[in-house]
Design a protein around this motif. Structure first.
Motif, mmCIF file in Angstrom:
data_model
loop_
_atom_site.group_PDB
_atom_site.id
_atom_site.type_symbol
_atom_site.label_atom_id
_atom_site.label_comp_id
_atom_site.label_asym_id
_atom_site.label_seq_id
_atom_site.Cartn_x
_atom_site.Cartn_y
_atom_site.Cartn_z
ATOM 1 N N GLU A 85 0.846 -1.184 0.000
ATOM 2 C CA GLU A 85 0.000 0.000 0.000
ATOM 3 C C GLU A 85 0.883 1.236 0.000
ATOM 4 O O GLU A 85 1.948 1.259 0.613
ATOM 5 C CB GLU A 85 -0.898 -0.005 1.220
ATOM 6 C CG GLU A 85 -1.821 -1.190 1.219
ATOM 7 C CD GLU A 85 -3.164 -0.855 1.808
ATOM 8 O OE1 GLU A 85 -3.426 0.328 2.039
ATOM 9 O OE2 GLU A 85 -3.929 -1.783 2.015
ATOM 10 N N THR A 107 -10.377 4.914 -4.523
ATOM 11 C CA THR A 107 -10.348 3.527 -4.073
ATOM 12 C C THR A 107 -11.600 2.785 -4.527
ATOM 13 O O THR A 107 -11.519 1.656 -5.010
ATOM 14 C CB THR A 107 -10.234 3.467 -2.532
ATOM 15 O OG1 THR A 107 -9.065 4.175 -2.136
ATOM 16 C CG2 THR A 107 -10.170 2.043 -2.041
ATOM 17 N N SER A 110 -11.497 2.132 -8.278
ATOM 18 C CA SER A 110 -10.545 1.081 -8.655
ATOM 19 C C SER A 110 -11.111 -0.317 -8.403
ATOM 20 O O SER A 110 -10.647 -1.287 -8.998
ATOM 21 C CB SER A 110 -9.228 1.258 -7.901
ATOM 22 O OG SER A 110 -9.400 0.961 -6.540
ATOM 23 N N ARG A 111 -12.125 -0.413 -7.557
ATOM 24 C CA ARG A 111 -12.727 -1.713 -7.270
ATOM 25 C C ARG A 111 -13.873 -2.061 -8.213
ATOM 26 O O ARG A 111 -14.395 -3.168 -8.172
ATOM 27 C CB ARG A 111 -13.189 -1.752 -5.820
ATOM 28 C CG ARG A 111 -11.967 -1.671 -4.872
ATOM 29 C CD ARG A 111 -12.347 -1.633 -3.424
ATOM 30 N NE ARG A 111 -13.067 -2.829 -3.028
ATOM 31 C CZ ARG A 111 -13.774 -2.916 -1.923
ATOM 32 N NH1 ARG A 111 -13.853 -1.882 -1.114
ATOM 33 N NH2 ARG A 111 -14.398 -4.024 -1.618
#
Length: 185
Positions: A85, A107, A110-111
């Motif tokens: 990370e 985030t 990106s998922r």
């Protein structure tokens, strides 16, 4: 390519590459390296046809979208696996919370799948109508609508804390009141 065309291409790249890179980053789900590759490939393709291009930015953006579509259609993906990370950067305090919002949104984006991310970027970041998105992606308007709906639902599920970034901490979605309204001329 003659000297005048080369200079024109250099000026275009110098002036528009940062805006095009932002789009590429969103399309690639926040992966800076993949975004740079995506943009570089699009610019190489545009350079080969530079003298015949009427609207260079629209042409390069169309290449970006189509390359992203091609990437998600590949059966075997050659993606690097992130193993560590990133450390949090020491930044100045942000009173409005926009930095935190960007991190949460990045985030969550990106998922999403590449297709979901691409549809959301085209609809909301590029502000394209559904018909244009459907034409760019080679699908029907209904597919764009259903993919947008499912993508937003998944985004809300992945990042429920996004609702707290409204002006008064409440979710600011418009109400769905479809009651009849009398309109008088």
């Amino acid at each position: 390519m003659d000297a005048q065309a080369q200079e024109s291409f250099r000026q275009f790249v110098a002036g528009r590459s940062s805006a095009l890179l932002k789009t590429a980053v969103l399309l690639s789900g926040g992966d800076q390296h993949a975004a740079e590759d995506l943009l570089q490939n699009a610019l190489v393709k545009a350079a080969g046809r530079w003298q015949r291009i009427d609207e260079p930015e629209a042409y390069v953006r169309r290449i970006l979208y189509r390359q992203q579509v091609s990437r998600w259609r590949l059966k075997w993906r050659r993606r690097e696996v992130t193993v560590a990370e990133l450390p949090e950067a020491a930044a100045a305090p942000d009173a409005s919370g926009t930095a935190e919002l960007r991190l949460v949104l990045r985030t969550a984006l990106s998922r999403l799948t590449a297709r979901q991310r691409t549809v959301l970027v085209l609809r909301y970041f590029e502000d394209l109508p559904e018909a244009d998105v459907a034409r760019l992606l080679g699908c029907s308007v209904g597919t764009v609508r259903s993919t947008t709906h499912r993508s937003l639902a998944r985004l809300r599920a992945l990042a429920p804390e996004l609702a707290s970034f409204g002006p008064d901490g409440n979710d600011q979605r418009p109400s769905r009141d479809f009651s009849p309204v009398e309109v008088r001329p």
